[in-house]
Scaffold this active site. Structure first.
Site, PDB file in Angstrom:
ATOM      1  N   ASP A 297     -18.489 -20.830   5.796  1.00  0.00           N
ATOM      2  CA  ASP A 297     -18.581 -22.230   5.368  1.00  0.00           C
ATOM      3  C   ASP A 297     -17.188 -22.859   5.287  1.00  0.00           C
ATOM      4  O   ASP A 297     -16.250 -22.239   4.786  1.00  0.00           O
ATOM      5  CB  ASP A 297     -19.249 -22.247   3.982  1.00  0.00           C
ATOM      6  CG  ASP A 297     -19.630 -23.634   3.512  1.00  0.00           C
ATOM      7  OD1 ASP A 297     -20.463 -24.266   4.176  1.00  0.00           O
ATOM      8  OD2 ASP A 297     -19.105 -24.074   2.465  1.00  0.00           O
TER       9      ASP A 297
ATOM     10  N   GLU B 185     -17.757 -22.355  10.659  1.00  0.00           N
ATOM     11  CA  GLU B 185     -18.172 -23.742  10.501  1.00  0.00           C
ATOM     12  C   GLU B 185     -16.893 -24.560  10.350  1.00  0.00           C
ATOM     13  O   GLU B 185     -16.365 -24.723   9.257  1.00  0.00           O
ATOM     14  CB  GLU B 185     -19.053 -23.934   9.260  1.00  0.00           C
ATOM     15  CG  GLU B 185     -19.687 -25.299   9.233  1.00  0.00           C
ATOM     16  CD  GLU B 185     -19.556 -26.095   7.934  1.00  0.00           C
ATOM     17  OE1 GLU B 185     -20.159 -27.159   7.846  1.00  0.00           O
ATOM     18  OE2 GLU B 185     -18.817 -25.667   7.019  1.00  0.00           O
TER      19      GLU B 185
HETATM   20  C1  NOJ Z   1     -20.902 -27.058   4.637  1.00  0.00           C
HETATM   21  C2  NOJ Z   1     -22.341 -26.775   4.360  1.00  0.00           C
HETATM   22  O1  NOJ Z   1     -23.021 -26.664   5.568  1.00  0.00           O
HETATM   23  C3  NOJ Z   1     -22.821 -27.908   3.496  1.00  0.00           C
HETATM   24  O2  NOJ Z   1     -24.217 -27.904   3.354  1.00  0.00           O
HETATM   25  C4  NOJ Z   1     -22.132 -27.840   2.177  1.00  0.00           C
HETATM   26  O3  NOJ Z   1     -22.497 -28.944   1.393  1.00  0.00           O
HETATM   27  C5  NOJ Z   1     -20.605 -27.855   2.358  1.00  0.00           C
HETATM   28  N1  NOJ Z   1     -20.179 -26.999   3.399  1.00  0.00           N
HETATM   29  C6  NOJ Z   1     -19.926 -27.405   1.100  1.00  0.00           C
HETATM   30  O4  NOJ Z   1     -20.140 -26.023   0.922  1.00  0.00           O
END
Ligand code: NOJ
Ligand code: MG
Length: 565
Positions: free
Chosen positions: A209, A276
């Site tokens: 993440d 991500e």
């Molecule tokens: C990316 C995640 O996909 C999202 O859903 C989340 O709110 C943010 N990161 C913070 O962790």
């Protein structure tokens, strides 16, 4: 799975499960781990290779689990560690890999570390695990810099009455998600242990993440505010122009993690991580997938591309260029739990076209949306590399645009309410998957209602309504996934053809031994596109296509010729 190639991830189709909205086994209105386990055969039959499961760890659920209070346990809302073990074992028995979510940029404020920090003095070891800064006594209300939370408002909050004394703390997301200090050695060491904990339980990898956010520019300088005109030039759009994104230092962390993953990889399977990282321009993403870092990164440049032939040709070609340069597989993705579902997004009016839902938008024509979504997916699954699917897209689910305000849960909605730029947030793509039409229409009296309301249209799109109907979106996904595997598309090479029309045409040569190429053609024009005489349609995003490809339709063509006008 003992004969599976070790680099399974290079060709994998990975299905994202958002636990709270996938399958509810105990009738409390919230999906859970046993619900996922029970539906793994559905995913195997769909034809995917792996599941990525969004966070299911103990959490106050302020950001649907992306606010983790304990990285090495399961939230009772979703089950237990035993349930996680059963899920992993069942998946492996079915030949499916399991990827879990790792959230290293921030913890929940309920994490024991943050609680300890609040109870400790400024300057303490406990506070050093986070990004605390002193309050200026002469300017009590001005935060240490001008950074903004991704969910709206300032990225700084005060501890307000902490027993250890008040300071500001940084949160790039909700105020309940304090950012960790990755300059702190204990933070690094502890996360090594988190990786090992899940690797020891048998997971095949991690989705990381906010992989572009963990390191902040030293000194925490202000974000340079540009005027509107300068705001869209290349330099301003580059992720590196923001002092908390895409810093070089993040790569040291990934090199360290890669060593851990490699130490768990066996002759039969590599353990992987996927980044991500919302970075741009597209070249920046290649830095995350260098041979000693992540195995993959999400291709958000592709996801962000509008339904426009020239733009799609460009992004597909560039995606191969930058990933090939570092030997990484290109990945593809059209939907996830943070963006407007592509059955809606690709049909938004140009002036309302956004990736995430800001203000209200006009509901686009559902048929156009579904045609485009099916065409986009048929294009994506025809491309070599690895692809990500988001639960429910195989049903053609639209974004739910009319969730009542009092049912919304996304922190983005609450943090921007009443401001100049209110946002509706991401709940519309998180509405629970409809498994049975009857259950949507006649909810059982002994079960709680789903945590977000399912609209009437979800009954028509339910799994039991689509199963066995050859014209359905679900059967389209099944047949594309099976044909993709049979033809060896994922391992092939791709050449984006220069077309003069509003088509996207990609010639895919599946494997060296393959007999001829497969031509993938998406028609984004205004007229039918005629299939060349020496080619046959072997897959189409709409039923009954043989010689003439309608607008908003994609076909896979077999045959020798590759000339496309
Ligand atoms: C990316 C995640 O996909 C999202 O859903 C989340 O709110 C943010 N990161 C913070 O962790
Ligand atoms: Mg449940």
């Amino acid at each position: 799975m003992s004969h599976a190639p070790t680099d399974w991830w290079r060709r994998a189709v990975i299905y994202q499960v958002y636990p709270r909205s996938f399958a509810d086994s105990d009738g409390d209105g919230l999906g859970d781990l046993p619900g996922i386990t029970a539906h793994l055969p559905y995913l195997r039959d769909l034809g995917v290779d792996a599941v990525w499961i969004s966070p299911f760890y103990p959490s106050p659920q302020k950001d649907a689990g992306y606010d983790v209070a304990d990285y090495c346990d399961v939230d009772p809302l979703f089950g237990s560690l035993d349930d996680a073990d059963t899920l992993i074992a069942t998946a492996h028995d079915l030949g499916l890999r399991v990827i879990v979510d790792l959230v290293p940029n921030h913890t929940s404020d309920r994490h024991e570390w943050f609680q300890a920090a609040l109870a400790s003095a400024p300057g303490s070891l406990e506070r050093d695990r986070y990004m605390f800064r002193d309050i200026d006594e002469n300017d009590l209300d001005t935060p240490p810099n001008n950074w903004e939370s991704n969910f709206g408002g300032a990225a700084w909050s005060k501890t307000e009455g902490a027993t250890g004394g008040d300071q500001w703390y940084l949160h790039l997301f909700d105020s309940s998600q304090p950012d960790l200090n990755w300059g702190n050695q204990e933070v690094r060491d502890t996360f090594d242990g988190v990786l090992r904990f899940w690797l020891d339980r048998g997971v095949d990898g991690f989705r990381v993440d906010v992989a572009h956010g963990m390191i902040k520019e030293p000194g925490l300088p202000d974000v340079e505010i540009r005027d509107a005109e300068a705001g869209t030039d290349d330099a301003a759009m580059a992720s590196t122009s923001t002092p908390y994104w895409d810093r070089d230092g993040v790569h040291d962390i990934y090199r360290r993690w890669r060593k851990i993953l490699d130490s768990y990889s066996t002759d039969t399977a590599e353990r992987i991580m996927v980044a991500e990282a919302w970075v741009q321009p597209i070249d920046r993403i290649a830095r995350y997938v260098r041979p000693d870092e992540h195995h993959q990164a999400f291709n958000f440049s592709f996801l962000d591309t509008r339904w426009d032939a020239a733009a799609l040709r460009e992004v597909i070609g560039e995606s191969y260029r930058v990933n090939d340069a570092v030997g990484a597989p290109t990945t593809w993705v059209l939907s996830n739990h943070d963006v407007i579902r592509h059955a809606t997004r690709l049909a938004l009016a140009p002036e309302e076209a956004v990736t995430q839902l800001a203000g209200p938008v006009t509901e686009p024509d559902r048929t156009v949306g579904l045609d485009r979504a099916r065409a986009a997916t048929t294009l994506m699954l025809g491309l070599p590399g690895s692809a990500y699917l988001y639960q429910g897209e195989e049903l053609g689910l639209p974004e739910v645009l009319d969730i009542p305000d009092d049912r919304r849960q996304d922190p983005t909605f609450f943090r921007t309410r009443g401001t100049d730029t209110p946002e509706l947030g991401r709940d519309g793509c998180r509405v629970p998957v409809p498994w049975s039409a009857d259950e949507v229409r006649n909810p059982a009296a002994d079960k709680a209602a789903p945590w977000l309301p399912q609209p009437e249209i979800f009954a028509d799109l339910a799994v039991d309504r689509q199963t066995g109907d050859a014209a359905s979106t679900l059967e389209l996904y099944r047949s594309l996934l099976h044909l993709r595997k049979e033809l060896g598309i994922a391992d092939g090479t791709a050449r984006v053809l220069e077309t003069r029309t509003d088509t996207v045409a990609v010639e895919v040569t599946p494997t060296e031994e393959a007999d001829g190429s497969v031509l993938i053609v998406a028609n984004l024009g205004t007229d039918d596109w005629l299939v060349p005489a020496d080619r046959q349609v072997i897959a189409a995003s709409r039923p009954g296509v043989t010689t003439s490809v309608p607008v908003d339709c994609t076909v896979w063509l077999a045959g020798p010729g590759s000339h496309v006008e």
